[in-house]
Design an enzyme around this catalytic site. Structure first.
Site, PDB file in Angstrom:
ATOM      1  CB  SER A 185      -6.961   5.700   6.514  1.00  0.00           C
ATOM      2  OG  SER A 185      -7.272   5.454   5.179  1.00  0.00           O
ATOM      3  CG  HIS A 243      -2.037   0.984   1.113  1.00  0.00           C
ATOM      4  ND1 HIS A 243      -3.192   0.695   0.426  1.00  0.00           N
ATOM      5  CD2 HIS A 243      -2.179   2.249   1.566  1.00  0.00           C
ATOM      6  CE1 HIS A 243      -4.005   1.741   0.471  1.00  0.00           C
ATOM      7  NE2 HIS A 243      -3.404   2.700   1.151  1.00  0.00           N
ATOM      8  CE  LYS A 300      -7.495   2.008   2.116  1.00  0.00           C
ATOM      9  NZ  LYS A 300      -7.776   3.149   2.994  1.00  0.00           N
ATOM     10  NE  ARG A 311      -8.054  11.224   6.533  1.00  0.00           N
ATOM     11  CZ  ARG A 311      -7.237  10.288   6.017  1.00  0.00           C
ATOM     12  NH1 ARG A 311      -7.660   9.072   5.770  1.00  0.00           N
ATOM     13  NH2 ARG A 311      -5.985  10.573   5.758  1.00  0.00           N
ATOM     14  CG  ASP A 348     -10.389   3.882   5.541  1.00  0.00           C
ATOM     15  OD1 ASP A 348      -9.940   4.967   5.986  1.00  0.00           O
ATOM     16  OD2 ASP A 348     -10.061   3.429   4.441  1.00  0.00           O
TER      17      ASP A 348
HETATM   18  N1  URA Z   1      -3.982   5.718   1.782  1.00  0.00           N
HETATM   19  C1  URA Z   1      -5.045   5.416   2.553  1.00  0.00           C
HETATM   20  O1  URA Z   1      -5.624   4.351   2.397  1.00  0.00           O
HETATM   21  N2  URA Z   1      -5.459   6.276   3.470  1.00  0.00           N
HETATM   22  C2  URA Z   1      -4.847   7.447   3.686  1.00  0.00           C
HETATM   23  O2  URA Z   1      -5.257   8.172   4.552  1.00  0.00           O
HETATM   24  C3  URA Z   1      -3.740   7.772   2.888  1.00  0.00           C
HETATM   25  C4  URA Z   1      -3.317   6.887   1.933  1.00  0.00           C
END
Ligand code: URA
Length: 433
Positions: free
Chosen positions: A192, A92, A196, A177, A170
Site C-alpha cells: 500500500s 511516509h 502510491k 482494509r 490501493d
Molecule cells: N500507510 C499506508 O499508506 N498504507 C498502509 O497500509 C499503512 C500505512
C-alpha cells in the site's frame, strides 16, 4: 494472461489454503477489483486470507506493481524551477497516534530547498491520516490535478494531495482494509505504502516505520522486516529509500484528533510545540535532505525563523484553505482529573488511538465522514508531575453519547505513580539500503 482465466473464489481459496498466488492471478485480481469485476465481499475475503496467511517477497512485489500500474504515475524529472532542476523527496509514515509531523516536515524541507510531492491517505484503523487532519482547515482541498501539483512544487515547494488517481487499486483496498480488520498485515502495508509512493514520482523516499503499541505492527522485528521490504521495493524501482524506526508506544505530542493536531502542528511551525514532535520533524527532514544531497538548509532553524511557517501557509492557501477561520473543536468535552498526585506514567498509544476513533475522528464504515473537532488533549506527558485534582485528559466530540465507549478505551491506558516511567528513545534505528 493469454489462455488463463481466473475467478475470485479460486484465488481466495488458493490463499485461504496457504498457497502462493501466481503473478498472473495477482495482476488479474487487482485489475478486476479496481474496475469492479471482483466485488468488495470477495476482496474482503481475500484480504483476510492474506492477513492470516501472508505473502512472500515475490507476491508482495507483484501485488505492489499491480497496484502501481492500476493508475497514473507522476514524473517530475523534467522540471526546472527558476532555471534549476527540481529535486523531489517525500516521507511516509506507517501510521501512528498523534502523528502530525507531516505538516511541519513538508514545510521545513521545502524551506531548505527540496520539493515535496506528498500523496497522502486518510485515517486507517486507530491511526490518523494526513488528509483528514488537513481537511479540518476550512476550504482545504486535497483533490489536486497533476498540473496543479507541478505548479505548486515550483511556487511553494510542496503539495499534499489525495493519492486517489495514483494507485487507485490501493485507494479502494485502503478503504476496504480500514473497515474489515485487515489493516495490520506486513505485505498489505508494504504494498500500500510503496505503490502510491512510487506512483507519486518523488525522487527519493524516507519511511517513518512506527514501532510499539500504537503502531500497525507492534514488534521491532516485524517493523524491521517491514522497513527492509519497503526499502527493497524502492530499490527495485530505482527510488532511493531509507527508513527510521521510531517509537509509537506513546502518542506523539499532546493531542490526537484531526483539528487538534493541526493546531499543534502550527505551534511547531511557530517555533514551539512538543519536544518529541519537533525532534522527529527535524530528524526526518535531515534524512530527506541528506538522501537527495540538498545541503545548506537547517530544518530546525526554519521552524525557529518562520520560513517553514511561511511555506505551510502558502501550501494551505494554494490548496484553498483558510487558516484565519478558527479550527473546529468538538462541541462537547469531558475532562479526566487526577485522583492523586505523583508522576504521569506511560500513556498507551493504542488506548489513545482507539479513544479518538470512538470519539468520531475515524471511520467504521467506508466513506464515513469524520468529525474534525473530535479528539483528545493530553495535559500531562509521561514523566511530568501531577497534582491531585489536576486535569489529565480532555476528550472532545460533537456526539456526547460516544464518551462512555471512549472513556472505556482510555481506561487502563495510563497511570499516575510514584516513580517516572523508564524513558525510551524516540528514534530507535536508522535503516539504509
Ligand atoms: N500507510 C499506508 O499508506 N498504507 C498502509 O497500509 C499503512 C500505512
Amino acid at each position: 494472461m493469454t489462455g488463463v482465466t481466473f475467478d475470485a473464489p479460486t484465488v481466495i481459496r488458493t490463499k485461504r489454503d496457504d498457497g502462493r498466488l501466481s503473478d498472473a492471478a495477482i495482476d488479474w485480481v487487482i485489475e478486476a477489483y479496481t474496475d469492479g469485476r471482483v466485488t468488495d465481499e470477495q476482496m474482503s475475503a481475500l484480504l483476510m486470507a492474506i492477513f492470516l496467511r501472508g505473502m512472500d517477497h515475490r507476491e508482495t512485489a507483484r501485488w505492489t506493481e499491480a497496484m502501481l500500474v492500476s493508475g497514473a504515475r507522476m514524473d517530475f524529472t523534467d522540471m526546472r524551477c527558476d532555471g534549476r532542476p527540481l529535486v523531489t523527496v517525500d516521507k511516509h509514515s506507517t501510521g501512528g497516534v498523534g502523528d502530525k509531523v507531516t505538516l511541519p516536515l513538508v514545510a521545513a524541507v521545502a524551506a531548505c530547498g527540496a520539493a515535496v510531492p506528498q500523496a497522502s491517505g486518510r485515517g486507517l484503523g486507530h491511526t490518523g491520516g494526513t488528509l483528514d487532519k488537513l481537511e479540518s482547515i476550512v476550504g482545504f482541498s486535497a483533490d489536486l490535478p497533476t498540473a496543479r501539483v507541478r505548479q505548486q512544487l515550483c511556487d511553494v515547494g510542496a503539495a499534499i494531495f489525495a493519492a486517489g488517481r495514483l494507485a487507485p487499486a490501493d485507494a479502494k483496498l485502503y478503504a476496504l482494509r480500514d473497515v474489515t480488520g485487515t489493516v495490520e498485515s506486513l505485505p498489505l502495508i508494504a504494498s500500500s505504502v510503496m505503490s502510491k509512493k512510487l506512483a507519486e514520482g518523488a525522487g527519493a523516499l524516507v519511511l517513518d516505520v512506527k514501532v510499539g503499541s500504537g503502531a500497525l505492527l507492534k514488534s521491532e522485528s516485524q517493523c524491521r522486516e517491514l522497513a527492509e521490504t519497503m526499502i527493497a521495493l524502492g530499490a527495485r524501482h530505482d527510488v532511493p529509500t531509507a527508513a527510521l524506526l521510531t517509537d509509537m508506544n506513546c502518542p506523539l505530542g499532546r493531542t490526537a484528533g484531526n483539528a487538534l493536531e493541526v493546531a499543534e502542528a502550527l505551534e511547531v511551525l511557530a517555533g514551539g510545540g512538543p519536544a518529541d514532535v519537533v525532534q522527529l520533524t527535524v530528524q526526518l527532514a535531515a534524512e530527506m535532505l541528506n538522501l537527495v544531497g540538498v545541503h545548506g538548509g537547517d530544518p530546525a532553524q526554519t521552524l525557529r525563523n518562520g520560513t517553514a511557517m511561511d511555506r505551510f501557509r502558502a501550501l494551505v492557501a494554494a490548496q484553498g484553505g483558510d487558516l484565519s477561520v478558527p479550527l473546529p473543536v468538538g462541541a462537547c468535552s469531558e475532562t479526566l482529573t487526577a485522583s492523586r498526585g505523583g508522576t504521569m506514567g506511560d500513556i498507551d498509544a493504542m488506548a489513545v488511538g482507539l479513544t479518538v476513533w470512538r470519539l468520531g475522528a475515524g471511520r467504521s464504515r467506508p466513506g464515513e465522514r469524520v468529525q474534525p473537532g473530535a479528539g483528545i488533549r493530553m495535559h500531562r506527558r509521561p514523566g511530568e508531575p501531577v497534582a491531585a485534582g489536576e486535569p489529565l485528559f480532555t476528550l472532545y466530540t460533537d456526539t456526547p453519547e460516544r464518551f462512555g465507549a471512549a472513556m472505556a478505551e482510555l481506561d487502563g491506558g495510563w497511570s499516575v505513580g510514584a516513580a517516572p516511567p523508564v524513558p525510551r528513545p524516540l528514534i530507535i534505528d536508522r535503516i539504509t539500503p
